[in-house]
Scaffold this active site. Structure first.
Site, PDB file in Angstrom:
ATOM      1  CG  HIS A 118      -2.050   0.950   1.141  1.00  0.00           C
ATOM      2  ND1 HIS A 118      -3.341   0.651   1.531  1.00  0.00           N
ATOM      3  CD2 HIS A 118      -2.077   2.241   0.715  1.00  0.00           C
ATOM      4  CE1 HIS A 118      -4.114   1.716   1.354  1.00  0.00           C
ATOM      5  NE2 HIS A 118      -3.348   2.705   0.865  1.00  0.00           N
ATOM      6  CG  PHE A 119       2.818   4.592  -3.040  1.00  0.00           C
ATOM      7  CD1 PHE A 119       3.999   4.171  -3.607  1.00  0.00           C
ATOM      8  CD2 PHE A 119       2.660   5.930  -2.721  1.00  0.00           C
ATOM      9  CE1 PHE A 119       5.028   5.080  -3.855  1.00  0.00           C
ATOM     10  CE2 PHE A 119       3.687   6.844  -2.961  1.00  0.00           C
ATOM     11  CZ  PHE A 119       4.865   6.415  -3.529  1.00  0.00           C
ATOM     12  CG  HIS A 120       3.484   4.178   3.080  1.00  0.00           C
ATOM     13  ND1 HIS A 120       3.376   2.876   2.643  1.00  0.00           N
ATOM     14  CD2 HIS A 120       4.486   4.172   3.984  1.00  0.00           C
ATOM     15  CE1 HIS A 120       4.271   2.123   3.268  1.00  0.00           C
ATOM     16  NE2 HIS A 120       4.967   2.884   4.083  1.00  0.00           N
ATOM     17  CG  MET A 121       6.213  10.535  -0.417  1.00  0.00           C
ATOM     18  SD  MET A 121       7.273   9.622  -1.553  1.00  0.00           S
ATOM     19  CE  MET A 121       6.821  10.412  -3.092  1.00  0.00           C
TER      20      MET A 121
END
Ligand SMILES: [Zn+2]
Length: 160
Positions: A118-121
């Site tokens: 789950h993409f997170h920056m």
């Protein structure tokens, strides 16, 4: 220590993860922003404090969709992510006046992702010497501020 220097956001979310499923998807579905330290919700992303911060003020900009990679983004998602990262950058600068800021993402466990898939920056304030200090105390992270204080300060700054 080189890991920390280049990927300071390798926080071990999974160490403390008894519940099944995706942590970020659960946060997104929750009604209680404060309980999860969710600072802001956009149309396509939300901003949350890292519970295991590298430094005080360490936040994450998380995609609402459960997608893993930058190449999965729709145009509008990419645009909103950039706007939210910019807001975080400004809020962190205003609240913490750090010497520098790390902005980055880890795709996959081997790359250091704590929440995989789950993409997170990450947006992480940095101070001169924080890495040096940390190597002197081994694996102990330097976290001085209470998360509730971080929450209040950054929520206010992000709302401006
Ligand atoms: Zn998810």
């Amino acid at each position: 220590m080189m890991d920390r220097l280049y990927a300071p956001w390798r926080a071990a979310y999974f160490m403390n993860e008894p519940e099944p499923g995706c942590l970020f998807c659960r946060m997104l579905a929750s009604q209680d922003d404060r309980a999860h330290y969710i600072l802001a919700r956009g149309e396509r992303w939300f901003v949350v404090i890292n519970r295991y911060p590298y430094t005080s003020g360490h936040v994450m900009v998380v995609c609402n969709r459960h997608v893993e990679r930058v190449s999965d983004f729709a145009e509008a998602e990419g645009a909103e992510m950039t706007r939210l990262v910019a807001r975080c950058e400004r809020a962190i600068a205003q609240v913490y006046s750090p010497d520098g800021i790390n902005i980055g993402a880890n795709l996959g466990r081997s790359a250091g992702a704590g929440v995989v898939g789950h993409f997170h920056m990450h947006v992480v304030p940095r101070w001169q010497g924080d890495t040096n200090f940390m190597s002197s105390v081994g694996e102990t992270r330097v976290v001085s501020e209470d998360l509730n204080d971080t929450y209040e300060k950054l929520r206010r700054a992000l709302a401006e």
